[in-house]
Design a protein around this motif. Structure first.
Motif, short mmCIF file in Angstrom:
data_model
loop_
_atom_site.label_atom_id
_atom_site.label_comp_id
_atom_site.label_asym_id
_atom_site.label_seq_id
_atom_site.Cartn_x
_atom_site.Cartn_y
_atom_site.Cartn_z
N PRO A 13 35.73 38.82 42.66
CA PRO A 13 37.00 39.49 42.98
C PRO A 13 37.66 40.19 41.79
N ASN A 14 37.64 39.56 40.63
CA ASN A 14 38.29 40.12 39.44
C ASN A 14 37.32 41.03 38.70
N ARG A 15 37.39 42.31 39.00
CA ARG A 15 36.44 43.26 38.42
C ARG A 15 36.67 43.48 36.94
N GLU A 16 37.81 43.04 36.41
CA GLU A 16 38.11 43.21 34.99
C GLU A 16 37.69 42.02 34.14
N TRP A 17 37.12 41.00 34.77
CA TRP A 17 36.76 39.79 34.01
C TRP A 17 35.68 40.13 32.99
N SER A 18 35.92 39.78 31.75
CA SER A 18 35.04 40.20 30.66
C SER A 18 33.64 39.60 30.75
N VAL A 19 33.50 38.43 31.36
CA VAL A 19 32.18 37.80 31.46
C VAL A 19 31.23 38.67 32.27
N LEU A 20 31.75 39.40 33.25
CA LEU A 20 30.90 40.31 34.01
C LEU A 20 30.24 41.34 33.10
N ARG A 21 30.95 41.77 32.08
CA ARG A 21 30.42 42.78 31.17
C ARG A 21 29.33 42.23 30.26
N VAL A 58 31.11 31.35 52.69
CA VAL A 58 32.54 31.07 52.54
C VAL A 58 33.33 32.31 52.94
N THR A 59 34.61 32.13 53.16
CA THR A 59 35.47 33.26 53.48
C THR A 59 35.79 34.05 52.22
N ALA A 60 36.34 35.25 52.41
CA ALA A 60 36.77 36.05 51.25
C ALA A 60 37.85 35.31 50.48
N GLU A 61 38.76 34.64 51.19
CA GLU A 61 39.78 33.85 50.51
C GLU A 61 39.16 32.69 49.75
N GLY A 62 38.16 32.04 50.37
CA GLY A 62 37.48 30.94 49.70
C GLY A 62 36.78 31.40 48.44
N LEU A 63 36.14 32.56 48.49
CA LEU A 63 35.48 33.10 47.31
C LEU A 63 36.50 33.42 46.23
N GLN A 64 37.65 33.96 46.62
CA GLN A 64 38.71 34.25 45.66
C GLN A 64 39.14 32.98 44.94
N ARG A 65 39.35 31.91 45.70
CA ARG A 65 39.77 30.64 45.11
C ARG A 65 38.68 30.07 44.22
#
Length: 218
Positions: free
Chosen positions: A60-68, A131-138
């Motif tokens: 969900p958090n496209r700005e998370w640095s670990v993704l980079r 899981v739901t989209a909300e569940g994935l967010q959590r």
């Protein structure tokens, strides 16, 4: 560790073993949830360890640095453990005991990979959980909170846990028995609204049975 703490840990382990056969038959979402709104996460088992994997595109958090740190990986697997034991070139029984009872720091191991299957991950088993989209967010938010910093402390390639790109990061939580790696995986699923009591999960077999029950639930 004083005798009272040791007794409490042993009592909790005994209770968890009694409950080990009591897996849920419920899914991580309501029966009326539209199938197209669900997202997949994966429980990965290697020997005594389990971790949880998520598609990088679903994070969900496209700005998370670990993704980079994993620009070419389609999936990211997250596992947690005692820093010294987790990053050791050769693990020993004494190191395992010291990790369970006298850990001083913990690490999150992140593995980037392309296909959620056991063979390329050198895993014993990989179980898909919906899981739901909300569940994935959590779930994603709970993983992000586990990092004390988002800069890797070590490159895990030399450990030969997996041929995939992988890195270690400093973790916030204290590692101790019975709150070890399989509890951590269960806690992430609990945060994703899955019907699991994370406090009762100690063994990887219990964790994988729970994951199978979610996967097979109607």
């Amino acid at each position: 560790m004083d005798p009272r703490q040791l007794f409490s840990f042993c009592a909790l382990a005994l209770l968890a073993s009694v409950l080990a056969g009591c897996v849920s038959n419920d899914a991580c979402y309501e029966p009326a949830t539209p199938t197209e709104s669900l997202r997949s996460v994966y429980v990965v088992k290697r020997a005594w360890h389990t971790g949880i994997a998520v598609a990088a595109a679903d994070w969900p958090n496209r700005e998370w640095s670990v993704l980079r740190d994993f620009p070419d990986s389609s999936y990211l697997e997250f596992g947690w453990g005692d820093a010294r034991y987790y990053q050791a070139e050769q693990e020993t029984w004494w190191m395992a005991v010291r990790a369970a009872l006298f850990s001083t720091s913990s690490s999150i191991h992140v593995i980037g990979f392309d296909h959620p299957a056991a063979e390329p991950l050198l895993a014993d088993e990989v179980v898909e959980v919906r899981v739901t989209a909300e569940g994935l967010q959590r779930l994603a938010e709970s993983i992000e909170r586990e990092f004390t910093q988002e800069q890797p402390t070590a490159n895990g390639a030399s450990l030969e846990v997996t041929p995939q790109p992988n890195k270690f990061y400093s973790a916030r939580r204290r590692f101790y028995f019975p709150r070890m790696c399989n509890w951590w995986t269960a806690k992430r699923l609990e945060d994703a609204n899955c019907p699991i009591a994370a406090w009762s999960v100690i063994s990887p077999n219990r964790m994988i049975r729970e994951a199978r029950s979610f996967a097979g639930a109607p």
